[in-house]
Scaffold this active site. Structure first.
Site, short mmCIF file in Angstrom:
data_model
loop_
_atom_site.label_atom_id
_atom_site.label_comp_id
_atom_site.label_asym_id
_atom_site.label_seq_id
_atom_site.Cartn_x
_atom_site.Cartn_y
_atom_site.Cartn_z
N LYS A 160 14.21 -0.10 7.76
CA LYS A 160 13.47 -0.42 6.53
C LYS A 160 12.43 0.65 6.25
O LYS A 160 12.31 1.14 5.13
CB LYS A 160 12.78 -1.78 6.71
CG LYS A 160 11.68 -2.05 5.69
CD LYS A 160 11.06 -3.41 5.88
CE LYS A 160 9.82 -3.45 6.75
NZ LYS A 160 8.63 -2.80 6.20
N ASN A 161 11.69 1.03 7.29
CA ASN A 161 10.57 1.96 7.07
C ASN A 161 11.01 3.39 6.81
O ASN A 161 10.20 4.23 6.42
CB ASN A 161 9.60 1.91 8.26
CG ASN A 161 8.79 0.63 8.26
OD1 ASN A 161 8.88 -0.17 7.32
ND2 ASN A 161 8.01 0.41 9.31
N CYS A 212 -3.99 -7.39 2.86
CA CYS A 212 -2.81 -8.15 3.23
C CYS A 212 -3.13 -8.90 4.49
O CYS A 212 -4.21 -8.73 5.06
CB CYS A 212 -1.60 -7.25 3.41
SG CYS A 212 -1.66 -6.32 4.93
N ASP A 231 4.09 -2.39 15.46
CA ASP A 231 5.11 -3.28 14.90
C ASP A 231 5.91 -4.03 15.97
O ASP A 231 6.74 -4.87 15.64
CB ASP A 231 6.08 -2.48 14.01
CG ASP A 231 5.47 -2.13 12.66
OD1 ASP A 231 4.36 -2.61 12.36
OD2 ASP A 231 6.10 -1.36 11.91
N ARG A 285 11.79 -10.14 5.01
CA ARG A 285 11.30 -8.87 4.45
C ARG A 285 11.81 -7.69 5.27
O ARG A 285 12.00 -6.60 4.73
CB ARG A 285 9.76 -8.83 4.48
CG ARG A 285 9.11 -9.52 3.33
CD ARG A 285 7.63 -9.20 3.33
NE ARG A 285 7.44 -7.77 3.46
CZ ARG A 285 6.36 -7.18 3.97
NH1 ARG A 285 5.36 -7.91 4.40
NH2 ARG A 285 6.28 -5.89 4.06
N ILE A 337 -4.33 -0.42 15.84
CA ILE A 337 -3.96 0.09 14.51
C ILE A 337 -4.44 -0.83 13.39
O ILE A 337 -5.03 -0.37 12.41
CB ILE A 337 -2.43 0.30 14.38
CG1 ILE A 337 -1.89 1.13 15.56
CG2 ILE A 337 -2.05 0.94 13.05
CD1 ILE A 337 -2.31 2.59 15.58
N ARG A 383 3.23 -3.31 0.21
CA ARG A 383 2.29 -2.20 0.26
C ARG A 383 2.98 -0.83 0.13
O ARG A 383 2.43 0.11 -0.45
CB ARG A 383 1.52 -2.28 1.58
CG ARG A 383 0.59 -1.15 1.81
CD ARG A 383 -0.10 -1.31 3.15
NE ARG A 383 -0.57 -0.03 3.63
CZ ARG A 383 -1.71 0.52 3.27
NH1 ARG A 383 -2.50 -0.10 2.44
NH2 ARG A 383 -2.06 1.69 3.74
N ARG A 432 -6.15 -2.41 4.98
CA ARG A 432 -5.16 -1.40 4.67
C ARG A 432 -5.44 -0.61 3.38
O ARG A 432 -4.71 -0.70 2.39
CB ARG A 432 -3.76 -2.02 4.62
CG ARG A 432 -3.42 -2.72 5.91
CD ARG A 432 -2.04 -3.31 5.90
NE ARG A 432 -1.03 -2.36 6.28
CZ ARG A 432 0.25 -2.67 6.42
NH1 ARG A 432 0.68 -3.88 6.21
NH2 ARG A 432 1.12 -1.75 6.79
#
Ligand code: UD1
Length: 431
Positions: free
Chosen positions: A27-28, A121, A315, A407, A337, A97, A126
């Site tokens: 996804k990223n 969020c 993540d 998502r 993070i 985002r 962020r």
């Protein structure tokens, strides 16, 4: 709320998993590459994009700018020739985002962009200050007004940008903008995530004249090209999803199962795999797979600190916490993070995990006796942690708001079902 229906997962544990799971495309990586098509003047084919809510949101965003998108089989054909609207509206940006990633390419191609500020969020404030400051250095005039970032640039000029923090999104926006900047741009303290390298590979495949050096290291040099440079005909497939791969590897370990995780790149997961080794996990690995084996002894607890790549990924922090709650001994997780990324903790505690929080540290006691319970997803990775915990908990877990998991995980319920888990997706009236 009468009449509104939502998907929930019903999981009955404990489960044993077996077989092979194929990891989907990242996804990223897909999101910035989709945004980068804005730079182009012709139709681009992207192959095997994952079927995910965030990918659909990016598709809608590109379409709202005027892109024509067709899907045939495994391929998305994105035609940016007809872009005629340079604004990313709040309604789309607020749900994702990563929408901010259209700022750099819009500015580079059209000299103008208006993008809604993503706002806060669930996992933290962020901000996008690093994106804005970097683009200003390249020569853009940027101000914010009524919740929107308004950017203009007659032309962008190569320069040195030293990022105060190696932000993934800021590095990506700068990489895309610098593609059409005059001269050379050097990004120092750049993010080193594999997704940055993938974006650079995509850009260089699209523009044979473009030279990008150092993508994947902390210093990236981009020799800009003209907007009218030749473009190659390409069909590009982004890399496999390293976070999904880590999630399934953890599932295999939690269920003490024989599980092959295929179509992944273990070398993108070194810090994670090193921690698993130190905990006593047994697995084989090859170029494109990790094969988890059952262990006779329980794994040991370990301390984890999240860091920018190549450190331990934020993540995977929530999913790792699920694993650490069932191993032998205590572990400390430090989240470096995102300031508010422990929303899964109260839900895991409701299932019997023994976790206490102290600022950005979570102390996980281990050896928890987990029981099924009704739980609620709060964000993407938190929901993956709930699914993992539900697989090993005794009895029934009902997981609400699974749209969060959808998502970023392609058919997670189907993948676990195919591995033998007792998991069902139901569409039920919202409570
Ligand atoms: C990306 C990933 C996300 C992952 C994160 C960190 C995508 C689509 N998302 O998000 O899954 O969790 O990297 O690995 O690839 N920050 C600022 N100012 C900025 C930008 C960032 O202060 O202008 C801060 C953020 O608030 C956060 C930290 O830097 O605390 C990391 O953010 P960043 O690396 O930019 O993450 P994203 O690109 O948003």
């Amino acid at each position: 709320m009468m009449g509104i229906k939502m998907d929930v997962f019903l999981v009955e544990g404990p489960n044993k998993l077996s077989g092979e799971v194929r990891i989907s495309t990242s996804k990223n990586s897909s999101l910035p590459i989709m945004a980068a098509t804005i730079l182009s003047k012709k139709k681009i084919a992207l192959s095997q994009l994952p079927h995910l809510r965030d990918i659909r949101t990016m598709r809608k965003l590109l379409e709202s700018l005027g892109c024509r998108i067709e899907i045939h089989g495994d391929e998305h054909y994105i035609d940016p020739k007809s872009i005629n609207h340079l604004e990313a509206p709040y309604e789309l940006v607020k749900t994702m985002r990563a929408s901010i990633l259209v700022l750099g390419p819009l500015l580079a191609r059209f000299g103008e962009a208006k993008v809604s500020l993503p706002g806060g969020c669930a996992i933290g404030a962020r901000p996008v200050d690093l994106h804005i400051e970097g683009l200003k250095k390249l020569g853009a005039e940027i101000h914010t007004d009524k919740g929107y970032v308004l950017a203009k640039a007659k032309k962008l000029v190569g320069c040195e940008v030293d990022l105060p923090f190696p932000s993934v999104g800021a590095t990506e926006n700068l990489l895309m903008a610098a593609t059409f900047a005059e001269g050379t741009t050097k990004i120092s303290n750049a993010a080193r995530e594999p997704e940055i390298e993938d974006l650079a590979l995509f850009l260089c495949a699209l523009y044979p004249e473009l030279e990008i050096q150092g993508a994947g290291t902390h210093e990236i040099t981009i020799k800009g090209i003209s907007k009218d440079s030749a473009e190659a005909d390409i069909v590009y497939t982004p890399i496999p999803d390293r976070i999904e791969a880590a999630t399934f590897i953890i599932a295999g370990l939690m269920c003490n199962s024989d599980l092959a995780v295929v179509n992944c790149r273990p070398h993108h997961l070194e810090s994670f795999l090193e921690k698993l080794k130190a905990m006593g996990a047994i697995f084989d690995r090859g170029e494109e797979y990790v094969h988890v084996k059952p262990c006779k002894e329980k794994l040991k607890g370990i301390d984890i600190q999240t860091e920018p790549y190549p450190g331990f990924p934020t993540d995977v922090q929530a999913q790792m916490m699920s694993l650490l709650s069932v191993v032998n001994g205590k572990s400390v997780i430090t989240e470096k993070i995102f300031e508010n990324r422990f929303m899964h903790v109260p839900e895991l505690v409701r299932m019997g995990a023994q976790i206490s929080l102290d600022g950005n540290k979570a102390v996980v006691e281990g050896n928890s006796i987990l029981e099924g319970a009704p739980v609620m997803c709060t964000d993407l990775r938190a929901s993956a942690a709930l699914v993992l915990t539900s697989l090993v908990a005794n009895g029934k877990t009902r997981i609400q708001r699974v749209y969060h998991v959808d998502r970023g995980y392609e058919g997670i319920d189907k993948k676990f079902f195919d591995l033998g888990a007792k998991i069902k997706r139901l569409n039920e009236p919202m409570e």
